[in-house]
Write a protein that holds these residues in place. Structure first.
Motif, PDB file in Angstrom:
ATOM      1  N   GLY A 251       0.817  -1.207   0.000  1.00 32.13           N
ATOM      2  CA  GLY A 251       0.000   0.000   0.000  1.00 32.13           C
ATOM      3  C   GLY A 251       0.849   1.255   0.000  1.00 32.13           C
ATOM      4  O   GLY A 251       2.057   1.228   0.243  1.00 32.13           O
ATOM      5  N   SER A 252       0.212   2.367  -0.277  1.00 31.78           N
ATOM      6  CA  SER A 252       0.918   3.645  -0.305  1.00 31.78           C
ATOM      7  C   SER A 252       1.238   4.100   1.111  1.00 31.78           C
ATOM      8  O   SER A 252       0.501   3.821   2.058  1.00 31.78           O
ATOM      9  CB  SER A 252       0.071   4.698  -1.016  1.00 31.78           C
ATOM     10  OG  SER A 252      -1.169   4.864  -0.347  1.00 31.78           O
ATOM     11  N   ASP A 253       2.343   4.808   1.246  1.00 39.11           N
ATOM     12  CA  ASP A 253       2.811   5.310   2.533  1.00 39.11           C
ATOM     13  C   ASP A 253       2.743   6.833   2.496  1.00 39.11           C
ATOM     14  O   ASP A 253       3.494   7.482   1.758  1.00 39.11           O
ATOM     15  CB  ASP A 253       4.242   4.830   2.795  1.00 39.11           C
ATOM     16  CG  ASP A 253       4.699   5.119   4.217  1.00 39.11           C
ATOM     17  OD1 ASP A 253       4.013   5.887   4.916  1.00 39.11           O
ATOM     18  OD2 ASP A 253       5.742   4.584   4.624  1.00 39.11           O
ATOM     19  N   SER A 254       1.847   7.401   3.294  1.00 38.65           N
ATOM     20  CA  SER A 254       1.656   8.856   3.260  1.00 38.65           C
ATOM     21  C   SER A 254       2.831   9.615   3.853  1.00 38.65           C
ATOM     22  O   SER A 254       2.965  10.823   3.621  1.00 38.65           O
ATOM     23  CB  SER A 254       0.376   9.231   4.016  1.00 38.65           C
ATOM     24  OG  SER A 254       0.469   8.824   5.372  1.00 38.65           O
ATOM     25  N   SER A 255       3.697   8.942   4.603  1.00 37.01           N
ATOM     26  CA  SER A 255       4.844   9.636   5.182  1.00 37.01           C
ATOM     27  C   SER A 255       5.995   9.763   4.197  1.00 37.01           C
ATOM     28  O   SER A 255       6.989  10.422   4.505  1.00 37.01           O
ATOM     29  CB  SER A 255       5.326   8.898   6.431  1.00 37.01           C
ATOM     30  OG  SER A 255       5.807   7.608   6.105  1.00 37.01           O
ATOM     31  N   MET A 256       5.886   9.137   3.030  1.00 41.24           N
ATOM     32  CA  MET A 256       6.893   9.263   1.979  1.00 41.24           C
ATOM     33  C   MET A 256       6.228   9.839   0.739  1.00 41.24           C
ATOM     34  O   MET A 256       5.174   9.367   0.318  1.00 41.24           O
ATOM     35  CB  MET A 256       7.520   7.903   1.628  1.00 41.24           C
ATOM     36  CG  MET A 256       8.283   7.232   2.731  1.00 41.24           C
ATOM     37  SD  MET A 256       9.074   5.720   2.137  1.00 41.24           S
ATOM     38  CE  MET A 256       9.438   4.899   3.684  1.00 41.24           C
ATOM     39  N   ARG A 257       6.843  10.843   0.160  1.00 37.56           N
ATOM     40  CA  ARG A 257       6.343  11.450  -1.068  1.00 37.56           C
ATOM     41  C   ARG A 257       7.467  11.456  -2.098  1.00 37.56           C
ATOM     42  O   ARG A 257       8.640  11.640  -1.747  1.00 37.56           O
ATOM     43  CB  ARG A 257       5.863  12.879  -0.818  1.00 37.56           C
ATOM     44  CG  ARG A 257       4.894  13.020   0.361  1.00 37.56           C
ATOM     45  CD  ARG A 257       3.524  12.472   0.071  1.00 37.56           C
ATOM     46  NE  ARG A 257       2.656  12.564   1.246  1.00 37.56           N
ATOM     47  CZ  ARG A 257       1.917  13.634   1.544  1.00 37.56           C
ATOM     48  NH1 ARG A 257       1.961  14.709   0.750  1.00 37.56           N
ATOM     49  NH2 ARG A 257       1.153  13.646   2.623  1.00 37.56           N
ATOM     50  N   ALA A 258       7.114  11.252  -3.356  1.00 36.06           N
ATOM     51  CA  ALA A 258       8.105  11.224  -4.432  1.00 36.06           C
ATOM     52  C   ALA A 258       7.553  11.973  -5.635  1.00 36.06           C
ATOM     53  O   ALA A 258       6.338  11.989  -5.883  1.00 36.06           O
ATOM     54  CB  ALA A 258       8.459   9.790  -4.813  1.00 36.06           C
TER      55      ALA A 258
END
Length: 307
Positions: A251-258
Motif C-alpha cells: 500500500g501507499s505510505d503517506s509519510s513518503m512522497r516522491a
C-alpha cells in the motif's frame, strides 16, 4: 577461622589435562610429516579435468556482467537534506525541526548553488523524495522502511539520531532504581596470566588435533562443499523472493512522497521542484533526498518508489 597467607603457584590439578595431550601431540606431529611425504609423492600423478559447465556458462556470465554494469553504471547524483545538518534545521540543541516547505526550499537552493562544484550542470531529470513526520519516532520509522531497501549514509544517520532522540524523550521521565553496590559478577578468569600463557601455548596444537579429528575423504569434502554451495544459493534465491513478495502489492505510505521532474537544467529543475502545492508546515520533521541523473540512471529508484 584463620586467614592463611596467599602462595602463588602453578595450578597442577586444574591443568593436568595438558599432560594427557602429549601422546596425541606426538601422533599429530608424526602424521603431519607423513602427510607431507604423501603429498610430495602425488606430484605428477594426480590431475584435474574441468567439467563442461565452464565453457557453456561463459555466455551467461558475460550477459549477467553486462546487465549489472548497465544497471549500476549510471549512478545519479544524490543530495540529502535533514533537520540535523548544520545551518539547515531550526531550533537549538537536540530539538531540531525542518518543515516540508522549508525542506523543498533547501533542496531547490542547492540545485543552483554555484559554490558547490558537484552540482548538476547538464539537462537531466530529478527525482525528489520527501520523508514527512511530526515526531521523532515517526521520522525514524519512515526512514527505516526506506533505508531497508536503499540506505543512504545521511539518511541512516538521521534515522539513528531520530530514534535515539525519541528514546530519550520517552525515558527522561523514568526514575531509575539502581541496586546497592557492590554487585555480583563472574570471575574474570580470562585475565589470569597463567591461563593466557596456557591458551597461547595450546591453541595451535589443539587446532592441529581438531583438524585430524575432523579428517575425512576428499570426495566427502567435495560433496559437503557442493551441498553448502547449493544451500547458500537457495538461501540467496529465497531472500530475493521474500523481498519481491514484500514489495509486491504494498500500500501507499503517506509519510513518503516522491516526484519526478525534468528534463531541464538546474534552474529549470528548481522551478519545477517548487511548483505546485507542497506538503504543509504541519510536517515539522522532514527529511529529503534529491537524485539527479539521466532517465535511465533514475529508472531503478523511480520504479522502486512506484513512479
Amino acid at each position: 577461622m584463620t586467614w592463611p597467607a596467599v602462595s602463588m603457584r602453578w595450578p597442577e590439578q586444574a591443568t593436568q589435562w595438558m599432560g594427557q595431550l602429549s601422546a596425541a601431540q606426538d601422533l599429530a606431529g608424526s602424521e603431519l610429516a607423513s602427510t607431507g611425504l604423501r603429498l610430495a609423492g602425488l606430484q605428477g600423478l594426480a590431475s584435474t579435468n574441468p567439467g563442461p559447465v565452464g565453457n557453456a556458462a561463459q555466455g551467461a556470465i558475460a550477459a549477467g556482467r553486462a546487465a549489472l554494469s548497465e544497471q549500476m553504471g549510471e549512478a545519479p547524483a544524490c543530495l540529502v537534506v535533514t533537520p540535523f545538518q548544520s545551518g539547515v534545521g531550526q531550533g537549538h540543541g537536540y530539538q531540531r525541526f525542518l518543515s516540508a516547505p522549508n525542506l523543498l526550499q533547501q533542496l531547490g537552493n542547492k540545485l543552483v548553488d554555484a559554490s558547490d562544484p558537484g552540482r548538476p550542470a547538464q539537462e537531466q531529470y530529478a527525482l525528489c523524495l520527501l520523508f514527512l513526520a511530526t515526531r521523532f519516532d515517526q521520522l525514524a520509522a519512515s526512514l527505516a522502511r526506506f533505508n531497508a531497501l536503499l540506505p543512504m549514509p545521511d539518511l541512516v544517520r538521521t534515522e539513528r539520531r531520530a530514534r535515539h532522540l525519541s528514546k530519550l524523550e520517552a525515558e527522561k521521565w523514568e526514575i531509575s532504581t539502581p541496586g546497592t553496590l557492590p554487585r555480583w559478577q563472574a570471575l574474570p578468569l580470562e585475565r589470569c596470566t597463567v591461563l593466557k600463557a596456557a591458551q597461547q601455548s595450546m591453541a595451535g596444537q589443539l587446532a592441529v588435533l581438531e583438524s585430524y579429528a575432523a579428517d575425512g575423504s576428499p570426495m566427502g569434502d567435495l560433496a559437503a562443499l557442493a551441498s553448502r554451495k547449493a544451500t547458500q544459493q537457495q538461501g540467496r534465491d529465497q531472500q530475493l523472493n521474500d523481498l519481491k513478495a514484500l514489495l509486491s502489492g504494498g500500500g501507499s505510505d503517506s509519510s513518503m512522497r516522491a516526484r519526478l521532474i525534468g528534463p531541464g537544467n538546474a534552474a529549470e529543475l528548481r522551478r519545477g521542484l517548487l511548483e505546485g502545492e507542497p506538503p504543509g508546515h504541519e510536517w515539522v520533521l522532514s527529511a529529503g533526498a534529491l537524485l539527479v541523473g539521466s532517465e535511465k540512471g533514475l529508472s531503478f529508484v523511480r520504479e522502486l518508489v512506484g513512479l
